[in-house]
Design a protein around this motif. Structure first.
Motif, PDB file in Angstrom:
ATOM      1  N   PHE A  25       3.917  64.843  47.408  1.00 35.39           N
ATOM      2  CA  PHE A  25       5.207  64.671  47.525  1.00 35.39           C
ATOM      3  C   PHE A  25       5.311  63.724  48.781  1.00 35.39           C
ATOM      4  CE2 PHE A  25       5.306  68.899  45.397  1.00 35.39           C
ATOM      5  CZ  PHE A  25       5.873  68.635  44.290  1.00 35.39           C
ATOM      6  N   GLU A  28      10.905  62.452  51.455  1.00 37.87           N
ATOM      7  CA  GLU A  28      12.287  62.660  50.808  1.00 37.87           C
ATOM      8  C   GLU A  28      12.034  63.745  49.567  1.00 37.87           C
ATOM      9  OE1 GLU A  28      15.127  60.048  47.589  1.00 37.87           O
ATOM     10  OE2 GLU A  28      14.110  58.993  49.357  1.00 37.87           O
ATOM     11  N   GLU A  29      11.138  63.779  49.061  1.00 38.89           N
ATOM     12  CA  GLU A  29      11.217  64.572  48.118  1.00 38.89           C
ATOM     13  C   GLU A  29      10.870  66.213  48.711  1.00 38.89           C
ATOM     14  OE1 GLU A  29      11.133  66.873  44.400  1.00 38.89           O
ATOM     15  OE2 GLU A  29      11.966  64.789  44.899  1.00 38.89           O
ATOM     16  N   THR A  30       9.969  66.142  49.565  1.00 40.46           N
ATOM     17  CA  THR A  30       9.579  67.424  50.454  1.00 40.46           C
ATOM     18  C   THR A  30      10.783  67.928  51.145  1.00 40.46           C
ATOM     19  OG1 THR A  30       7.307  66.702  50.978  1.00 40.46           O
ATOM     20  CG2 THR A  30       8.290  68.120  52.266  1.00 40.46           C
ATOM     21  N   ARG A  32      14.030  67.397  50.183  1.00 39.77           N
ATOM     22  CA  ARG A  32      14.757  68.047  49.308  1.00 39.77           C
ATOM     23  C   ARG A  32      14.684  69.492  48.612  1.00 39.77           C
ATOM     24  NH1 ARG A  32      15.578  68.649  43.957  1.00 39.77           N
ATOM     25  NH2 ARG A  32      13.382  67.949  43.428  1.00 39.77           N
ATOM     26  N   ARG A  33      13.203  69.561  48.488  1.00 42.61           N
ATOM     27  CA  ARG A  33      12.720  70.720  48.141  1.00 42.61           C
ATOM     28  C   ARG A  33      12.716  71.878  49.300  1.00 42.61           C
ATOM     29  NH1 ARG A  33       8.746  70.639  43.495  1.00 42.61           N
ATOM     30  NH2 ARG A  33       9.111  68.886  42.535  1.00 42.61           N
TER      31      ARG A  33
END
Length: 144
Positions: A25, A28-30, A32-33
């Motif tokens: 990831f 940004e994705e990290t 979000r999660r």
């Protein structure tokens, strides 16, 4: 996973966030999660939730500064730190990974996973953090 953890009937939750996301990831994705996980855990009945940022690993010493381990180690630690501070719930406690894995000798030869002795030492250090005792010394340490 977040919903499952939030529904557990436990007094204490502890979780390390980061190292298994490094290769898969981006920041940004990290972010979000991690934010989703922590917001979901606010529903937990646990009286204490210990959020551990990434343990020290080869990302600290990688010679290849383009490697995901090198690039993401620092940014992912900061993402977890910011999310934990932002959650706004007194039950959440941020624990720095280096308080649990205090020395690279705790790691196996891949410099990512703990060795057998590293697991023992990390468990003792985690217990100290969870109980509020900061001794950090094993009472019955095996001699190597």
């Amino acid at each position: 996973m977040a919903d499952y953890l939030a529904e557990l009937s436990v007094d204490v939750l502890s979780l390390e966030i980061g190292v298994n996301m490094v290769l898969f990831f981006d920041e940004e994705e990290t972010c979000r999660r991690v934010e989703y996980l922590l917001e979901t855990l606010k529903k937990s009945r646990a009286s204490d939730i210990f959020v551990i940022d990434m343990f020290p690993n080869k990302g600290l010493i990688a010679l290849d500064q383009d490697s995901a381990y090198y690039r993401h180690y620092r940014s992912f630690k900061e993402i977890v730190r910011q999310a934990a501070l932002k959650v706004g719930d007194h039950r959440f406690h941020l624990v720095k990974g280096e308080e649990i894995l205090k020395d690279f000798t705790y790691l196996s030869t891949d410099l990512l996973h703990p060795s057998d002795n590293g697991h023992i030492r990390m468990g003792a250090n985690l217990a100290d953090q969870l109980t509020g005792r900061r001794k950090g010394v094993l009472q019955h340490e095996r001699q190597i």
